[in-house]
Design an enzyme around this catalytic site. Structure first.
Site, PDB file in Angstrom:
ATOM      1  N   SER A   1       0.793  -1.307  -0.078  1.00 28.44           N
ATOM      2  CA  SER A   1       0.012  -0.096  -0.017  1.00 28.44           C
ATOM      3  C   SER A   1       0.687   1.349  -0.195  1.00 28.44           C
ATOM      4  O   SER A   1       1.665   1.285  -1.063  1.00 28.44           O
ATOM      5  CB  SER A   1      -0.860  -0.249   1.323  1.00 28.44           C
ATOM      6  OG  SER A   1      -2.006   0.973   1.255  1.00 28.44           O
TER       7      SER A   1
ATOM      8  N   ASP B   1     -10.463  -4.042  -5.369  1.00 25.04           N
ATOM      9  CA  ASP B   1      -9.623  -2.937  -4.311  1.00 25.04           C
ATOM     10  C   ASP B   1     -10.499  -1.699  -4.435  1.00 25.04           C
ATOM     11  O   ASP B   1     -10.431  -0.814  -5.508  1.00 25.04           O
ATOM     12  CB  ASP B   1      -8.220  -2.836  -4.798  1.00 25.04           C
ATOM     13  CG  ASP B   1      -7.517  -2.364  -3.866  1.00 25.04           C
ATOM     14  OD1 ASP B   1      -7.846  -1.262  -3.205  1.00 25.04           O
ATOM     15  OD2 ASP B   1      -6.181  -2.483  -3.446  1.00 25.04           O
TER      16      ASP B   1
ATOM     17  N   HIS C   1      -8.218  -4.649  -0.848  1.00 26.36           N
ATOM     18  CA  HIS C   1      -7.026  -3.988  -0.627  1.00 26.36           C
ATOM     19  C   HIS C   1      -6.007  -4.660  -0.025  1.00 26.36           C
ATOM     20  O   HIS C   1      -4.807  -4.330   0.431  1.00 26.36           O
ATOM     21  CB  HIS C   1      -7.404  -2.514   0.012  1.00 26.36           C
ATOM     22  CG  HIS C   1      -5.939  -1.532  -0.194  1.00 26.36           C
ATOM     23  ND1 HIS C   1      -5.282  -1.260  -1.397  1.00 26.36           N
ATOM     24  CD2 HIS C   1      -5.244  -1.167   0.849  1.00 26.36           C
ATOM     25  CE1 HIS C   1      -4.342  -0.505  -1.022  1.00 26.36           C
ATOM     26  NE2 HIS C   1      -4.239  -0.395   0.201  1.00 26.36           N
TER      27      HIS C   1
HETATM   28  C1  MLT Z   1      -1.360   6.018   0.034  1.00 24.11           C
HETATM   29  O1  MLT Z   1      -1.676   7.211   0.613  1.00 24.11           O
HETATM   30  O2  MLT Z   1      -0.265   5.872  -0.280  1.00 24.11           O
HETATM   31  C2  MLT Z   1      -2.635   5.248  -0.299  1.00 24.11           C
HETATM   32  O3  MLT Z   1      -3.867   5.976  -0.125  1.00 24.11           O
HETATM   33  C3  MLT Z   1      -2.548   3.928   0.041  1.00 24.11           C
HETATM   34  C4  MLT Z   1      -2.917   4.072   1.731  1.00 24.11           C
HETATM   35  O4  MLT Z   1      -1.818   4.256   2.322  1.00 24.11           O
HETATM   36  O5  MLT Z   1      -3.962   3.851   2.080  1.00 24.11           O
END
Ligand code: MLT
Length: 202
Positions: free
Chosen positions: A102, A152, A183
């Site tokens: 992520s 996701d 996700h």
């Molecule tokens: C991010 O901010 O990198 C993306 O939105 C993924 C997350 O960290 O939730």
């Protein structure tokens, strides 16, 4: 930056750069790294930006909307940090394989977008296109695994496809794995990335 380093017993000289998701820390991906290759060196970093107390690797304006100036600054900071730690601990900075989930996958993708030899490989679980409109460096020396969820809610499939196309357009060797889920990181995805890692680096 807070981090931990563990020297591995491996003979291939690879170092995993572990990059957690929002709200995580440098311990989160240790079990995954151990599953993929228990003998690699480990450099695991904690994001040094806080969002309501949650560590991240760069600021965002909203979910999925990044503070681009900060992203560029933090990407450079992480790039320099890895080089500095390579000198300090004596690992090969040309043999770093990122494992990111992520937010951590997004900064790993940003390293690839900005620097030609930052990463020999990258396992990107649920990554986005970190920045639009960049000319990417030549990535012919980088092998990349992308794990994605068809459902996701944060990352539409088209965005993952765009990331794949951009990386392939810069000659990276890209393998993608799609699953039905959202996700969250799944066991299947981790197993598949392990198979990919063994085929690619062993
Ligand atoms: C991010 O901010 O990198 C993306 O939105 C993924 C997350 O960290 O939730």
């Amino acid at each position: 930056m807070k981090y931990l380093f563990r020297e591995g017993k491996g003979s291939n000289g690879l170092t995993f750069l572990l990059l957690h998701g929002t709200g995580g820390n440098e311990e989160d991906l240790l079990p995954i790294a151990a599953l993929i290759d228990s003998e690699a060196n480990i450099l695991s970093v904690r994001g040094n930006v806080l969002e309501n107390g949650m560590p991240r690797f760069f600021r965002r304006v909203a979910e999925g909307v990044f503070d681009e100036e900060d992203l560029i600054f933090r990407t450079k900071e992480l790039y320099s940090f890895v080089k500095e730690k390579a000198d300090e601990y004596g690992f090969d900075a040309q043999k770093v394989v990122a494992i990111g989930y992520s937010n951590g996958a997004n900064i790993a993708a940003s390293l690839l977008f900005h620097y030609e030899n930052a990463l020999k490989g990258a396992i990107l679980y649920h990554a986005m296109v970190p920045l639009k409109g960049l000319t990417l460096p030549d990535l012919s020396n980088s092998s990349i695994f992308i794990g994605a969820g068809k459902q996701d809610p944060l990352i539409p499939a088209a965005e993952t496809e765009e990331l794949i196309t951009l990386l392939q357009g810069s000659h990276a060797n890209v393998t993608s794995f799609w699953q039905e889920g959202g996700h969250q990181l799944t066991r299947d995805e981790v197993e598949e990335s392990k198979r990919w890692f063994i085929q690619t680096f062993k």
